[in-house]
Design a protein around this motif. Structure first.
Motif, PDB file in Angstrom:
ATOM      1  N   THR A   1      -7.910   3.381  -4.683  1.00  9.81           N
ATOM      2  CA  THR A   1      -8.834   2.321  -5.079  1.00  9.81           C
ATOM      3  C   THR A   1      -8.264   1.578  -6.276  1.00  9.81           C
TER       4      THR A   1
ATOM      5  N   PHE B   1      -9.443  -4.680  -6.026  1.00  6.40           N
ATOM      6  CA  PHE B   1      -8.610  -3.633  -5.435  1.00  6.40           C
ATOM      7  C   PHE B   1      -7.162  -3.921  -5.799  1.00  6.40           C
TER       8      PHE B   1
ATOM      9  N   VAL C   1     -11.892  -0.040  -0.892  1.00  6.46           N
ATOM     10  CA  VAL C   1     -11.618  -1.402  -1.351  1.00  6.46           C
ATOM     11  C   VAL C   1     -12.835  -1.898  -2.129  1.00  6.46           C
ATOM     12  N   ASN C   2     -12.686  -1.899  -3.435  1.00  9.04           N
ATOM     13  CA  ASN C   2     -13.807  -2.180  -4.333  1.00  9.04           C
ATOM     14  C   ASN C   2     -13.998  -3.651  -4.636  1.00  9.04           C
TER      15      ASN C   2
ATOM     16  N   ALA D   1      -8.802  -7.851  -2.132  1.00  6.93           N
ATOM     17  CA  ALA D   1      -7.516  -7.302  -1.697  1.00  6.93           C
ATOM     18  C   ALA D   1      -6.749  -8.483  -1.121  1.00  6.93           C
TER      19      ALA D   1
ATOM     20  N   CYS E   1      -3.985  -6.892   0.345  1.00  8.16           N
ATOM     21  CA  CYS E   1      -4.548  -6.716   1.682  1.00  8.16           C
ATOM     22  C   CYS E   1      -3.631  -5.822   2.506  1.00  8.16           C
TER      23      CYS E   1
ATOM     24  N   ARG F   1      -9.977   2.537   6.070  1.00 10.50           N
ATOM     25  CA  ARG F   1     -10.381   1.555   5.065  1.00 10.50           C
ATOM     26  C   ARG F   1     -11.886   1.411   5.072  1.00 10.50           C
TER      27      ARG F   1
ATOM     28  N   ALA G   1     -15.054  -0.559   2.660  1.00 12.12           N
ATOM     29  CA  ALA G   1     -15.157  -1.662   1.710  1.00 12.12           C
ATOM     30  C   ALA G   1     -16.520  -1.677   1.047  1.00 12.12           C
ATOM     31  N   SER G   2     -16.522  -2.055  -0.214  1.00 10.37           N
ATOM     32  CA  SER G   2     -17.793  -2.352  -0.859  1.00 10.37           C
ATOM     33  C   SER G   2     -18.229  -3.747  -0.448  1.00 10.37           C
TER      34      SER G   2
ATOM     35  N   ALA H   1     -15.994  -6.575  -1.581  1.00  9.92           N
ATOM     36  CA  ALA H   1     -14.601  -6.672  -1.139  1.00  9.92           C
ATOM     37  C   ALA H   1     -14.322  -8.020  -0.486  1.00  9.92           C
TER      38      ALA H   1
ATOM     39  N   ALA I   1     -16.602  -8.929   3.243  1.00  3.71           N
ATOM     40  CA  ALA I   1     -16.661  -7.561   3.753  1.00  3.71           C
ATOM     41  C   ALA I   1     -17.235  -7.499   5.164  1.00  3.71           C
TER      42      ALA I   1
END
Length: 265
Positions: free
Chosen positions: A55, A61, A110-111, A114, A119, A128, A130-131, A134, A176
């Motif tokens: 992370t 990210f 993935v915060n 990216a 990415c 993967r 994601a938040s 993301a 996201a």
């Protein structure tokens, strides 16, 4: 030692954090490549590490390449193009080769954004999530470049050729939910739940027999780039090994005795 990478082992799971939040965690610098490679190789060689979460610190990210270091003589770019080629091969291109060779499963949490090589770094991971914060962009074309770190190989294998082409040729950003819709990530969670959700998945992986998990990962990776017949041949060889492990014997015994298994290897 370096503070560019933070490592925290939580039981069988190692959390690896890109730690340059003031620059949004770029990964193009050789120092970051070296630090990340060292952390991943260390995890792969440590029997007590059953899964890795990757992370980023702060709100991103990874921003990928550092645009401020793209002038001649800075970062990966040399005054002589032949040296720039070598810098890529000895620098950031080590990462996709390393991630491809790892046996320990790696989950990208993935915060935040990216972008570009960031990415692609997420695409190097096995899982993967994601938040909701993301963002994903294969945005090299936006700065007049091509995916120089393996993205042209990675992305089509995850989202398909058409979607990968759309992302790479437009450079546009996916949120996201869009990333979830095209299969770039397997789930989207609230930002405050990202690490706990990642840990839940990583611990589920870690609860399974270590050798079976690592061989399954290798099999999936090899199947990406080979034929069905070659995959079946490799599967047979790995299965022959798996049948001889203590954990397989324990799993069968536990099933017949109607109890929870206690894995040993």
């Amino acid at each position: 030692m370096t503070d560019l990478i933070l490592e925290e082992q939580l039981g069988p799971v190692l959390v690896v954090t890109l730690n340059a939040p003031e620059r949004r965690n770029p990964i193009s610098d050789i120092e970051m490549v070296d630090a990340l490679a060292q952390a991943m190789l260390g995890a792969d060689a440590t029997a007590s590490v059953r899964a890795v979460i990757l992370t980023g610190a702060g709100t991103a990210f990874s921003s990928g390449g550092d645009v401020k270091k793209m002038a001649p003589g800075q970062g990966l770019r040399d005054e002589a193009p032949v040296n720039t080629r070598i810098n890529y091969m000895r620098g950031i291109q080590r990462l996709p080769l390393l991630f491809e060779a790892l046996e320990v499963p790696v989950l990208a949490a993935v915060n935040g954004p990216a972008i570009g090589a960031g990415c692609d770094l997420a695409c190097m991971c096995d899982v993967r999530i994601a938040s909701e914060n993301a963002l994903f962009a294969e945005s090299f074309v936006k700065v007049g470049l091509v995916p120089g770190d393996g993205g042209a190989w990675l992305l089509p294998r995850i989202v398909g050729f058409s979607k990968a082409s759309e992302m790479a040729l437009t450079g546009e950003t996916l949120n996201a939910s869009q990333a979830l819709a095209c299969g770039l990530v397997s789930r989207v969670v609230a930002a405050e739940d990202l690490l706990s959700e990642a840990l839940d998945i990583a611990n589920m992986i870690a609860s399974n027999p270590r050798h079976a998990v690592r061989m399954t990962k290798r099999l999936l990776r090899k199947a990406h780039a080979t034929t069905l017949s070659d995959t079946l041949e490799l599967s047979a060889a790995m299965q022959a090994l798996a049948h001889t492990t203590r954990d397989h014997e324990e799993a069968v015994s536990a099933f017949t005795e109607r109890r929870n298994p206690s894995f040993l290897d």
